[in-house]
Design a protein around this motif. Structure first.
Motif, PDB file in Angstrom:
ATOM      1  N   THR A 124      33.393  39.546  48.017  1.00 11.91           N
ATOM      2  CA  THR A 124      32.972  39.715  46.630  1.00 11.91           C
ATOM      3  C   THR A 124      33.909  40.675  45.923  1.00 11.91           C
ATOM      4  O   THR A 124      34.267  41.724  46.475  1.00 11.91           O
ATOM      5  CB  THR A 124      31.533  40.265  46.567  1.00 11.91           C
ATOM      6  OG1 THR A 124      30.660  39.387  47.295  1.00 11.91           O
ATOM      7  CG2 THR A 124      31.051  40.343  45.125  1.00 11.91           C
ATOM      8  N   GLN A 125      34.293  40.327  44.702  1.00 12.13           N
ATOM      9  CA  GLN A 125      35.113  41.219  43.883  1.00 12.13           C
ATOM     10  C   GLN A 125      34.382  41.512  42.581  1.00 12.13           C
ATOM     11  O   GLN A 125      33.981  40.595  41.866  1.00 12.13           O
ATOM     12  CB  GLN A 125      36.470  40.584  43.588  1.00 12.13           C
ATOM     13  CG  GLN A 125      37.338  40.451  44.827  1.00 12.13           C
ATOM     14  CD  GLN A 125      38.717  39.929  44.504  1.00 12.13           C
ATOM     15  OE1 GLN A 125      39.055  38.798  44.844  1.00 12.13           O
ATOM     16  NE2 GLN A 125      39.518  40.760  43.841  1.00 12.13           N
ATOM     17  N   ILE A 126      34.235  42.787  42.316  1.00  7.23           N
ATOM     18  CA  ILE A 126      33.567  43.246  41.104  1.00  7.23           C
ATOM     19  C   ILE A 126      34.439  44.331  40.467  1.00  7.23           C
ATOM     20  O   ILE A 126      34.931  45.212  41.176  1.00  7.23           O
ATOM     21  CB  ILE A 126      32.168  43.819  41.412  1.00  7.23           C
ATOM     22  CG1 ILE A 126      31.260  42.697  41.938  1.00  7.23           C
ATOM     23  CG2 ILE A 126      31.553  44.439  40.176  1.00  7.23           C
ATOM     24  CD1 ILE A 126      29.930  43.190  42.420  1.00  7.23           C
ATOM     25  N   PRO A 127      34.713  44.274  39.119  1.00  3.68           N
ATOM     26  CA  PRO A 127      34.151  43.278  38.192  1.00  3.68           C
ATOM     27  C   PRO A 127      34.957  41.984  38.195  1.00  3.68           C
ATOM     28  O   PRO A 127      36.055  41.944  38.746  1.00  3.68           O
ATOM     29  CB  PRO A 127      34.285  43.992  36.852  1.00  3.68           C
ATOM     30  CG  PRO A 127      35.529  44.811  37.008  1.00  3.68           C
ATOM     31  CD  PRO A 127      35.525  45.281  38.438  1.00  3.68           C
ATOM     32  N   ALA A 128      34.447  40.968  37.549  1.00  2.00           N
ATOM     33  CA  ALA A 128      35.183  39.709  37.421  1.00  2.00           C
ATOM     34  C   ALA A 128      36.326  39.842  36.434  1.00  2.00           C
ATOM     35  O   ALA A 128      37.334  39.113  36.536  1.00  2.00           O
ATOM     36  CB  ALA A 128      34.241  38.591  36.985  1.00  2.00           C
ATOM     37  N   ALA A 129      36.179  40.758  35.470  1.00  2.00           N
ATOM     38  CA  ALA A 129      37.228  40.977  34.480  1.00  2.00           C
ATOM     39  C   ALA A 129      37.235  42.439  34.069  1.00  2.00           C
ATOM     40  O   ALA A 129      36.197  43.103  34.093  1.00  2.00           O
ATOM     41  CB  ALA A 129      37.025  40.086  33.257  1.00  2.00           C
ATOM     42  N   LEU A 130      38.419  42.929  33.707  1.00  2.00           N
ATOM     43  CA  LEU A 130      38.582  44.334  33.362  1.00  2.00           C
ATOM     44  C   LEU A 130      39.698  44.451  32.345  1.00  2.00           C
ATOM     45  O   LEU A 130      40.768  43.857  32.520  1.00  2.00           O
ATOM     46  CB  LEU A 130      38.939  45.125  34.627  1.00  2.00           C
ATOM     47  CG  LEU A 130      39.131  46.628  34.524  1.00  2.00           C
ATOM     48  CD1 LEU A 130      37.832  47.292  34.093  1.00  2.00           C
ATOM     49  CD2 LEU A 130      39.598  47.181  35.861  1.00  2.00           C
ATOM     50  N   SER A 131      39.454  45.218  31.277  1.00  2.00           N
ATOM     51  CA  SER A 131      40.455  45.426  30.247  1.00  2.00           C
ATOM     52  C   SER A 131      40.607  46.925  30.030  1.00  2.00           C
ATOM     53  O   SER A 131      39.611  47.604  29.758  1.00  2.00           O
ATOM     54  CB  SER A 131      40.029  44.733  28.946  1.00  2.00           C
ATOM     55  OG  SER A 131      40.992  44.933  27.936  1.00  2.00           O
TER      56      SER A 131
ATOM     57  N   ALA B  97      36.636  35.832  44.531  1.00  2.00           N
ATOM     58  CA  ALA B  97      36.891  35.027  43.334  1.00  2.00           C
ATOM     59  C   ALA B  97      37.894  35.678  42.393  1.00  2.00           C
ATOM     60  O   ALA B  97      38.355  35.047  41.448  1.00  2.00           O
ATOM     61  CB  ALA B  97      35.584  34.740  42.594  1.00  2.00           C
ATOM     62  N   GLY B  98      38.216  36.957  42.635  1.00  2.00           N
ATOM     63  CA  GLY B  98      39.255  37.607  41.850  1.00  2.00           C
ATOM     64  C   GLY B  98      38.725  38.479  40.727  1.00  2.00           C
ATOM     65  O   GLY B  98      37.579  38.332  40.269  1.00  2.00           O
ATOM     66  N   THR B  99      39.568  39.420  40.298  1.00  2.00           N
ATOM     67  CA  THR B  99      39.324  40.239  39.114  1.00  2.00           C
ATOM     68  C   THR B  99      40.456  39.976  38.139  1.00  2.00           C
ATOM     69  O   THR B  99      41.635  40.167  38.472  1.00  2.00           O
ATOM     70  CB  THR B  99      39.280  41.739  39.453  1.00  2.00           C
ATOM     71  OG1 THR B  99      38.161  42.003  40.280  1.00  2.00           O
ATOM     72  CG2 THR B  99      39.199  42.578  38.179  1.00  2.00           C
ATOM     73  N   LYS B 100      40.104  39.519  36.928  1.00  2.00           N
ATOM     74  CA  LYS B 100      41.106  39.280  35.889  1.00  2.00           C
ATOM     75  C   LYS B 100      41.363  40.580  35.154  1.00  2.00           C
ATOM     76  O   LYS B 100      40.450  41.136  34.529  1.00  2.00           O
ATOM     77  CB  LYS B 100      40.635  38.199  34.921  1.00  2.00           C
ATOM     78  CG  LYS B 100      41.674  37.845  33.876  1.00  2.00           C
ATOM     79  CD  LYS B 100      41.218  36.693  33.002  1.00  2.00           C
ATOM     80  CE  LYS B 100      42.284  36.328  31.990  1.00  2.00           C
ATOM     81  NZ  LYS B 100      41.873  35.187  31.138  1.00  2.00           N
ATOM     82  N   LEU B 101      42.575  41.085  35.245  1.00  2.00           N
ATOM     83  CA  LEU B 101      42.934  42.380  34.671  1.00  2.00           C
ATOM     84  C   LEU B 101      43.793  42.184  33.430  1.00  2.00           C
ATOM     85  O   LEU B 101      44.789  41.450  33.464  1.00  2.00           O
ATOM     86  CB  LEU B 101      43.700  43.207  35.702  1.00  2.00           C
ATOM     87  CG  LEU B 101      44.225  44.566  35.258  1.00  2.00           C
ATOM     88  CD1 LEU B 101      43.063  45.482  34.899  1.00  2.00           C
ATOM     89  CD2 LEU B 101      45.101  45.179  36.331  1.00  2.00           C
ATOM     90  N   ILE B 102      43.395  42.831  32.347  1.00  2.00           N
ATOM     91  CA  ILE B 102      44.191  42.829  31.116  1.00  2.00           C
ATOM     92  C   ILE B 102      44.543  44.267  30.795  1.00  2.00           C
ATOM     93  O   ILE B 102      43.652  45.123  30.681  1.00  2.00           O
ATOM     94  CB  ILE B 102      43.421  42.188  29.957  1.00  2.00           C
ATOM     95  CG1 ILE B 102      43.137  40.717  30.265  1.00  2.00           C
ATOM     96  CG2 ILE B 102      44.207  42.316  28.648  1.00  2.00           C
ATOM     97  CD1 ILE B 102      42.235  40.038  29.249  1.00  2.00           C
ATOM     98  N   ILE B 103      45.836  44.529  30.642  1.00  2.00           N
ATOM     99  CA  ILE B 103      46.309  45.854  30.255  1.00  2.00           C
ATOM    100  C   ILE B 103      46.745  45.773  28.791  1.00  2.00           C
ATOM    101  O   ILE B 103      47.679  45.055  28.441  1.00  2.00           O
ATOM    102  CB  ILE B 103      47.486  46.318  31.130  1.00  2.00           C
ATOM    103  CG1 ILE B 103      47.126  46.223  32.617  1.00  2.00           C
ATOM    104  CG2 ILE B 103      47.897  47.747  30.738  1.00  2.00           C
ATOM    105  CD1 ILE B 103      45.977  47.098  33.037  1.00  2.00           C
ATOM    106  N   LYS B 104      46.090  46.526  27.923  1.00  2.00           N
ATOM    107  CA  LYS B 104      46.362  46.477  26.487  1.00  2.00           C
ATOM    108  C   LYS B 104      47.477  47.450  26.132  1.00  2.00           C
ATOM    109  O   LYS B 104      47.404  48.618  26.486  1.00  2.00           O
ATOM    110  CB  LYS B 104      45.093  46.813  25.710  1.00  2.00           C
ATOM    111  CG  LYS B 104      43.970  45.818  25.927  1.00  2.00           C
ATOM    112  CD  LYS B 104      42.698  46.243  25.237  1.00  2.00           C
ATOM    113  CE  LYS B 104      42.054  47.418  25.951  1.00  2.00           C
ATOM    114  NZ  LYS B 104      40.732  47.761  25.390  1.00  2.00           N
ATOM    115  N   PRO B 105      48.502  46.960  25.413  1.00  2.00           N
ATOM    116  CA  PRO B 105      49.614  47.851  25.035  1.00  2.00           C
ATOM    117  C   PRO B 105      49.151  48.950  24.069  1.00  2.00           C
ATOM    118  O   PRO B 105      48.203  48.762  23.312  1.00  2.00           O
ATOM    119  CB  PRO B 105      50.614  46.913  24.334  1.00  2.00           C
ATOM    120  CG  PRO B 105      50.206  45.541  24.720  1.00  2.00           C
ATOM    121  CD  PRO B 105      48.730  45.584  25.008  1.00  2.00           C
TER     122      PRO B 105
END
Lengths: 111, 111
Positions: B5-12, B103-111
């Motif tokens: 299990t990977q938590i969170p599913a998405a992170l910004s 299932a992965g964690t989708k990571l977004i790094i905001k400039p």
């Protein structure tokens, strides 16, 4: 040194059609794998080959067959494609208990 | 049956922050744990592999830890950059030398 190559990159099939996905590696690895990746899910192992001349079922083998043609090549065949087989397919290779190297994937759509 | 299990599913997060991605698994009988990166429409790239006897591995700004007894691994990314934006997947290699995936964690790094 190309690593792991897969063909084709994209494919659209009608229900009932057959096709073979090709995979080749140039790293002299003994083990090769076929995975499918569906949205929101982790990769799932379809079949693997621990060494030339051997193949074993993974988690989701139904509807697929494989051939370990030689040490370099491992193909995945869909005999009668179904919409449930719409997915992205990845081939990988490794030595046992070592990191796996992945191909770029084949995006398959079955209508 | 091993589950990952990977938590969170998405992170910004804003650029420059240090961050931690989490991975948990249910069966401590593993050979190793691997972290991968996947860019959109691309294959997977291995980042770090931690053998079951190891506690951590480091590569550049990445540090991965493994606590087998609690069934946890973390991937620490220091000084995040927009180029770190991707999906990060963890996988454990079980006693059959098969990878079981989160299932992965989708990571977004905001400039």
């Amino acid at each position: 040194n190309a690593g792991v190559t897969q063909t084709p990159k994209f494919q659209v099939l009608k229900t009932g059609q057959s096709m073979t996905l090709q995979c080749a590696q140039d790293m002299n690895h003994n083990s090769m794998y076929w995975y499918r990746q569906d949205p929101g899910m982790g990769l799932r192992l379809i079949y693997y080959s621990a060494s030339e001349g051997t193949t074993d079922k993974g988690e989701v083998p139904n509807g697929y067959n494989v051939s370990r043609l030689n040490k370099r090549e491992f193909s995945l065949r869909l005999e009668s494609a179904a919409p449930s087989q719409t997915s992205v397919y990845f081939c990988a290779s490794s030595e046992m208990a070592a990191e796996q190297y992945f191909g770029p994937g084949t995006r398959l759509t079955v209508t | 049956k091993q589950e990952v299990t990977q938590i969170p599913a998405a992170l910004s997060v804003p650029e420059g922050e240090n961050l931690v991605l989490n991975c948990s698994f249910t069966d401590s009988a593993i050979y190793n744990l691997q972290w991968f990166r996947q860019d959109p429409g691309k294959g997977l790239t291995s980042l770090l592999l931690i053998q079951s006897s190891q506690r951590e591995q480091t590569s550049g700004r990445l540090n991965a830890s493994l606590d087998k007894s609690s069934g946890r691994s973390t991937l620490y990314i220091a000084a995040s950059q927009p180029g770190d934006s991707a999906t990060y997947l963890c996988a454990v290699e079980d006693s059959n030398y098969q990878l079981i995936w989160g299932a992965g964690t989708k990571l977004i790094i905001k400039p």
